[in-house]
Scaffold this motif. Structure first.
Motif, short mmCIF file in Angstrom:
data_model
loop_
_atom_site.label_atom_id
_atom_site.label_comp_id
_atom_site.label_asym_id
_atom_site.label_seq_id
_atom_site.Cartn_x
_atom_site.Cartn_y
_atom_site.Cartn_z
N MET A 216 1.33 -1.01 -0.45
CA MET A 216 0.29 -0.09 -0.39
C MET A 216 0.65 1.52 -0.08
SD MET A 216 -3.46 -1.33 -0.04
CE MET A 216 -3.80 0.65 0.41
N ASP B 67 -2.25 -2.00 5.25
CA ASP B 67 -2.86 -0.53 5.18
C ASP B 67 -2.59 0.08 6.88
OD1 ASP B 67 -3.85 1.79 3.77
OD2 ASP B 67 -5.42 1.70 4.95
N ASP C 196 1.27 5.80 -0.60
CA ASP C 196 0.40 6.60 -0.14
C ASP C 196 1.62 7.97 -0.37
OD1 ASP C 196 -2.65 7.68 1.07
OD2 ASP C 196 -0.79 8.96 1.67
N GLU D 125 -3.60 7.41 -3.10
CA GLU D 125 -3.14 5.61 -2.11
C GLU D 125 -3.59 4.97 -3.44
OE1 GLU D 125 -3.97 3.55 2.31
OE2 GLU D 125 -5.59 4.74 0.83
N CYS E 258 -2.63 0.45 -4.45
CA CYS E 258 -2.39 -0.48 -3.91
C CYS E 258 -1.93 -2.02 -4.79
CB CYS E 258 -3.94 -1.04 -3.57
SG CYS E 258 -3.61 -3.16 -3.20
#
Length: 363
Positions: A233, A338, A235, A279, A281
Motif C-alpha cells: 500500500m 494499510d 500513499d 493511495e 495498492c
C-alpha cells in the motif's frame, strides 16, 4: 411464381432458425478466445449451421436439394476469416457426401465453389459488415449456383426457369439478415467491453480501480490453491499540501507519474490499483515478502529522486504485508498492509514498513 414463393418461404424459415447461430456467436465473443482458436470456433459454428440447413432442405427434384449452406459459409469468411470459412466448408462437404443422392456432385461442387467465392470476396472487399456489402456478398455467393450445370438437363431447366430468382433472393436476404444480426452482436460486445474497461479503470492514471480487487478476491479463495501473494500500500506524503500549493493539475501530473513508476517496476501478472485519491495498492502474485519489500523500497526511492517542475520533489510511504493461513483474503492482507502504512507515516513518512503480527498502533 407459386414455386418461387414456396422456395423463398422455405429458405426464410431456415434463416429464422439461424437466430441460434447469432446466440452461439455471442457466446464465442464472450469467451474472448485467443485469435488462434477464435477463427476455428466460428468455423465449426457456421459449419454446423450449414449442416442444419442441409438436414431439412427444399427438394427441387428427387435427390436434388437447395438450402442456405453457402450463406453460412460466406458469413464464416466475413466474421471468422480464412480458417473459419475452410472449416465450415469442409464440414459441409463431408456431410453432403454422407447424405448422398442424385445431387451429390453438384452439391459438393457448390459448397467448394461457395467457399472459394466467399474467400475471394473477403480478400478484395475486406470483412466489412454494412448492409450494402452483405447484400453484394449474397449476390456474389449466388455464382455457386453455376454448379447446377452438373445436374441432368431437365432438372437444370426446371431449376433455372422456376427456382433461380428465388434462390438468388434467398442468398441476398439471408446474408443481409443473418450478417446484420451478427454485426449487431459484435457492436454490442465491443460497447460492453468499452464500458467494462471504463468502469474498471481510473481515468487519470489508466490503472485498475478498486473494482478489480473483487475479481482478485474471487480468484484467491485461499493461499493453498492460489499461492502466496503480497500487498504493498503506497500513499503520497503531504499530497494535500502539494495540491494546495501547486494546483490540482500539478497534482495530477504527480499521480500519473507515480503510476508509471509503479507499473514499470512490477510484472505483467501483478496488479496495480488506484485505491484512493493518492493511495495505490499493488498485488504481487506468487511473491515472497523480501521481494515485496525490495520492490516497495525501489519504488519509494525512484519517486524520491524524481524532480518535477519547479524543482518539486514528492515522497511516498509504503506498507507491505503477505498472505498467510490466517490471512488468505485479499482484503485482509490489504488491511494488514494499510496498518503497516499507518506505521510508516507515524515514523516520519518516506518509509517502507512491513506488517508483523501484532502491530501496535500508537494510542
Amino acid at each position: 411464381m407459386i414455386e418461387n414463393m414456396h422456395i423463398l418461404a422455405g429458405m426464410l424459415e431456415k434463416v429464422g432458425l439461424a437466430a441460434l447461430v447469432v446466440l452461439t456467436y455471442r457466446i464465442i465473443l464472450r469467451w474472448h478466445l485467443p485469435a488462434l482458436w477464435r477463427g476455428p470456433a466460428i468455423g465449426v459454428l457456421f459449419g454446423l449451421a450449414a449442416v442444419v440447413t442441409m438436414i431439412d432442405p427444399f427438394e427441387v427434384s428427387p435427390g436434388v436439394m437447395i438450402d442456405v449452406r453457402n450463406v453460412m459459409i460466406a458469413l464464416a469468411a466475413v466474421f471468422g476469416g480464412v480458417w473459419s470459412a475452410v472449416i465450415a466448408g469442409s464440414i459441409a462437404v463431408l456431410v453432403r457426401i454422407a447424405i448422398g443422392g442424385a445431387g451429390l456432385l453438384p452439391g459438393t461442387v457448390s459448397i467448394i465453389l461457395g467457399t472459394v467465392i466467399a474467400l475471394t470476396f473477403v480478400h478484395f472487399r475486406g470483412n466489412r459488415r454494412d448492409l450494402p456489402t452483405l447484400a453484394l456478398l449474397g449476390l456474389v455467393i449466388s455464382f455457386s449456383l453455376l454448379s447446377a450445370v452438373l445436374l441432368p438437363v431437365d432438372v437444370l431447366v426446371t431449376m433455372a426457369v422456376k427456382s433461380l430468382p428465388a434462390l438468388i433472393v434467398r442468398n441476398i436476404v439471408g446474408t443481409m439478415l443473418v450478417g446484420s444480426l451478427l454485426a449487431m452482436e459484435e457492436r454490442r460486445e465491443k460497447e460492453y467491453m468499452t464500458f467494462k474497461q471504463l468502469a474498471e479503470r481510473d481515468a487519470l492514471t489508466g490503472l485498475s480501480n478498486r473494482r478489480a480487487l473483487e475479481l482478485v478476491e474471487r480468484r484467491t479463495p485461499g493461499h493453498e490453491s492460489s499461492g502466496l501473494f503480497c500487498v504493498i500500500m503506497f500513499d503520497l506524503d503531504h499530497f494535500k499540501s502539494v495540491n494546495d500549493t501547486y494546483g490540482h493539475s500539478f497534482g495530477d501530473v504527480v499521480l500519473a507519474r507515480f503510476a508509471e513508476i509503479i507499473s514499470m517496476r512490477i510484472r505483467g501478472s501483478d496488479l496495480v490499483v488506484r485505491y484512493g485519491g493518492e493511495e495505490f495498492c499493488v498485488i504481487l502474485n506468487d511473491a515472497r515478502l523480501d521481494n515485496a519489500e525490495r520492490i516497495a523500497e525501489d519504488i519509494r526511492q525512484q519517486l524520491a529522486r524524481e524532480n518535477f517542475s519547479r524543482n518539486v520533489t514528492v515522497t511516498a510511504s509504503a506498507g507491505v504485508a503477505q498472505s498467510s493461513q490466517e490471512a488468505s483474503s485479499v482484503y485482509t492482507v490489504i488491511k494488514n498492509a494499510d496498518m503497516a502504512l499507518y506505521m510508516a507515516k507515524h515514523k516520519g513518512r518516506n518509509e517502507v514498513v512491513t506488517y508483523s503480527k501484532p502491530v501496535y498502533l500508537p494510542g
